[in-house]
Scaffold this motif. Structure first.
Motif, mmCIF file in Angstrom:
data_model
loop_
_atom_site.group_PDB
_atom_site.id
_atom_site.type_symbol
_atom_site.label_atom_id
_atom_site.label_comp_id
_atom_site.label_asym_id
_atom_site.label_seq_id
_atom_site.Cartn_x
_atom_site.Cartn_y
_atom_site.Cartn_z
ATOM 1 N N GLY A 1 1.815 3.601 -13.993
ATOM 2 C CA GLY A 1 0.529 4.081 -14.500
ATOM 3 C C GLY A 1 -0.611 3.108 -14.288
ATOM 4 O O GLY A 1 -0.726 2.450 -13.258
ATOM 5 N N ALA A 2 -1.448 3.004 -15.325
ATOM 6 C CA ALA A 2 -2.634 2.158 -15.247
ATOM 7 C C ALA A 2 -2.261 0.684 -15.082
ATOM 8 O O ALA A 2 -2.996 -0.076 -14.441
ATOM 9 N N ASP A 3 -1.115 0.270 -15.639
ATOM 10 C CA ASP A 3 -0.664 -1.112 -15.458
ATOM 11 C C ASP A 3 -0.389 -1.399 -13.983
ATOM 12 O O ASP A 3 -0.705 -2.479 -13.480
ATOM 13 N N PHE A 4 0.202 -0.437 -13.281
ATOM 14 C CA PHE A 4 0.442 -0.595 -11.850
ATOM 15 C C PHE A 4 -0.896 -0.713 -11.118
ATOM 16 O O PHE A 4 -1.079 -1.602 -10.279
ATOM 17 N N ASP A 5 -1.818 0.209 -11.430
ATOM 18 C CA ASP A 5 -3.116 0.208 -10.753
ATOM 19 C C ASP A 5 -3.804 -1.146 -10.895
ATOM 20 O O ASP A 5 -4.296 -1.711 -9.909
ATOM 21 N N ALA B 1 0.828 -1.206 0.000
ATOM 22 C CA ALA B 1 0.000 0.000 0.000
ATOM 23 C C ALA B 1 0.866 1.260 0.000
ATOM 24 O O ALA B 1 0.522 2.257 -0.655
ATOM 25 N N ARG B 2 1.968 1.232 0.710
ATOM 26 C CA ARG B 2 2.877 2.388 0.683
ATOM 27 C C ARG B 2 3.388 2.635 -0.732
ATOM 28 O O ARG B 2 3.473 3.773 -1.177
ATOM 29 N N LEU B 3 3.729 1.566 -1.411
ATOM 30 C CA LEU B 3 4.167 1.695 -2.800
ATOM 31 C C LEU B 3 3.033 2.258 -3.653
ATOM 32 O O LEU B 3 3.252 3.151 -4.476
ATOM 33 N N ALA B 4 1.825 1.765 -3.436
ATOM 34 C CA ALA B 4 0.670 2.211 -4.227
ATOM 35 C C ALA B 4 0.343 3.685 -3.993
ATOM 36 O O ALA B 4 -0.084 4.368 -4.923
ATOM 37 N N THR B 5 0.556 4.188 -2.793
ATOM 38 C CA THR B 5 0.249 5.608 -2.556
ATOM 39 C C THR B 5 1.167 6.511 -3.369
ATOM 40 O O THR B 5 0.788 7.629 -3.701
ATOM 41 N N SER B 6 2.336 6.026 -3.706
ATOM 42 C CA SER B 6 3.259 6.849 -4.491
ATOM 43 C C SER B 6 3.200 6.550 -5.992
ATOM 44 O O SER B 6 3.501 7.426 -6.798
ATOM 45 N N LYS B 7 2.796 5.330 -6.388
ATOM 46 C CA LYS B 7 2.842 4.963 -7.802
ATOM 47 C C LYS B 7 1.489 4.950 -8.500
ATOM 48 O O LYS B 7 1.439 5.019 -9.725
ATOM 49 N N LYS C 1 -1.850 5.725 -10.315
ATOM 50 C CA LYS C 1 -2.329 6.828 -11.154
ATOM 51 C C LYS C 1 -3.763 7.201 -10.767
ATOM 52 O O LYS C 1 -4.116 8.366 -10.720
ATOM 53 N N ASN C 2 -4.565 6.201 -10.484
ATOM 54 C CA ASN C 2 -5.981 6.373 -10.177
ATOM 55 C C ASN C 2 -6.159 6.840 -8.731
ATOM 56 O O ASN C 2 -5.639 6.219 -7.798
ATOM 57 N N ALA C 3 -6.914 7.906 -8.536
ATOM 58 C CA ALA C 3 -7.133 8.474 -7.194
ATOM 59 C C ALA C 3 -7.846 7.482 -6.276
ATOM 60 O O ALA C 3 -7.556 7.430 -5.073
ATOM 61 N N GLU C 4 -8.759 6.689 -6.819
ATOM 62 C CA GLU C 4 -9.468 5.708 -5.995
ATOM 63 C C GLU C 4 -8.522 4.608 -5.526
ATOM 64 O O GLU C 4 -8.652 4.108 -4.410
ATOM 65 N N VAL C 5 -7.576 4.249 -6.362
ATOM 66 C CA VAL C 5 -6.581 3.243 -5.984
ATOM 67 C C VAL C 5 -5.692 3.797 -4.876
ATOM 68 O O VAL C 5 -5.403 3.105 -3.898
ATOM 69 N N ARG C 6 -5.272 5.050 -5.006
ATOM 70 C CA ARG C 6 -4.460 5.685 -3.949
ATOM 71 C C ARG C 6 -5.238 5.758 -2.643
ATOM 72 O O ARG C 6 -4.699 5.487 -1.564
ATOM 73 N N SER C 7 -6.501 6.110 -2.719
ATOM 74 C CA SER C 7 -7.344 6.186 -1.524
ATOM 75 C C SER C 7 -7.488 4.808 -0.872
ATOM 76 O O SER C 7 -7.410 4.681 0.359
ATOM 77 N N PHE C 8 -7.689 3.789 -1.685
ATOM 78 C CA PHE C 8 -7.771 2.422 -1.179
ATOM 79 C C PHE C 8 -6.468 2.050 -0.479
ATOM 80 O O PHE C 8 -6.479 1.483 0.620
ATOM 81 N N GLN D 1 -14.323 -4.076 -1.589
ATOM 82 C CA GLN D 1 -13.874 -2.790 -2.141
ATOM 83 C C GLN D 1 -12.870 -3.012 -3.268
ATOM 84 O O GLN D 1 -12.920 -2.329 -4.291
ATOM 85 N N ALA D 2 -11.966 -3.953 -3.094
ATOM 86 C CA ALA D 2 -10.979 -4.246 -4.130
ATOM 87 C C ALA D 2 -11.668 -4.798 -5.381
ATOM 88 O O ALA D 2 -11.292 -4.446 -6.503
ATOM 89 N N GLN D 3 -12.680 -5.623 -5.197
ATOM 90 C CA GLN D 3 -13.411 -6.160 -6.350
ATOM 91 C C GLN D 3 -14.135 -5.053 -7.110
ATOM 92 O O GLN D 3 -14.152 -5.054 -8.339
ATOM 93 N N ARG D 4 -14.733 -4.121 -6.377
ATOM 94 C CA ARG D 4 -15.382 -2.981 -7.042
ATOM 95 C C ARG D 4 -14.361 -2.151 -7.819
ATOM 96 O O ARG D 4 -14.590 -1.759 -8.960
ATOM 97 N N LEU D 5 -13.238 -1.889 -7.176
ATOM 98 C CA LEU D 5 -12.181 -1.138 -7.858
ATOM 99 C C LEU D 5 -11.655 -1.906 -9.066
ATOM 100 O O LEU D 5 -11.375 -1.314 -10.108
#
Length: 145
Positions: free
Chosen positions: A82-86, A16-22, A24-31, A134-138
């Motif tokens: 980017g989107a591939d990371f998300d 999650a720490r990695l995801a907050t910095s990498k 692209k999608n705001a909802e993914v960062r929030s998650f 939540q992850a399934q919705r995202l």
């Protein structure tokens, strides 16, 4: 059992720490920010349970497997942008939360002898189920982009 729970929390926090910095999608960062908060809280609760019940965390095959899988996933995530990371992050979140729920339901709860450990598992299980939903919705929205 607590070592498995702590290993799951540690890998979730690191990813999650990695995801907050990498992400692209705001909802993914929030998650990801929510994952950091919830798994940090769960990790602290697990530590308190171990201390109160005078339990020592011991490595097991399941713990070692979780750590190895987490390390491989981090390597994969670090290579994506980017989107591939998300997509990769959210897909892994779905897989990992399902795996932890299955472990709780099929192994950990049955193996828990300590009432404190059982109570912790019963407390965190609905939160893990919520994370999975939540992850399934995202996943539905991120994969389609």
């Amino acid at each position: 059992i607590l070592a498995v729970v702590q290993a799951a929390n540690n890998s979730e926090i690191e990813e999650a720490r990695l995801a907050t910095s990498k992400a692209k999608n705001a909802e993914v960062r929030s998650f990801a920010q929510m994952m950091i908060q919830h798994h940090t809280d769960a990790k602290q609760k697990g530590g308190r349970v171990a201390q109160q019940a005078k339990l020592t965390l011991k490595e097991s095959g399941m713990t070692a497997e979780m750590k190895s899988d987490a390390q491989k996933n981090m390597e994969t995530l670090r290579a994506k942008t980017g989107a591939d990371f998300d997509r990769a992050y959210i897909e892994h979140q779905v897989e990992e939360h399902q795996r932890v729920l299955t472990a709780i339901d099929q192994r950990l709860m049955a193996d828990a002898k300590s009432p404190e450990v059982r109570a912790l598992l019963q407390e965190v299980r609905p939160v893990i189920a919520q994370h999975l939903e939540q992850a399934q919705r995202l996943q539905s929205s991120v994969v389609s982009k």
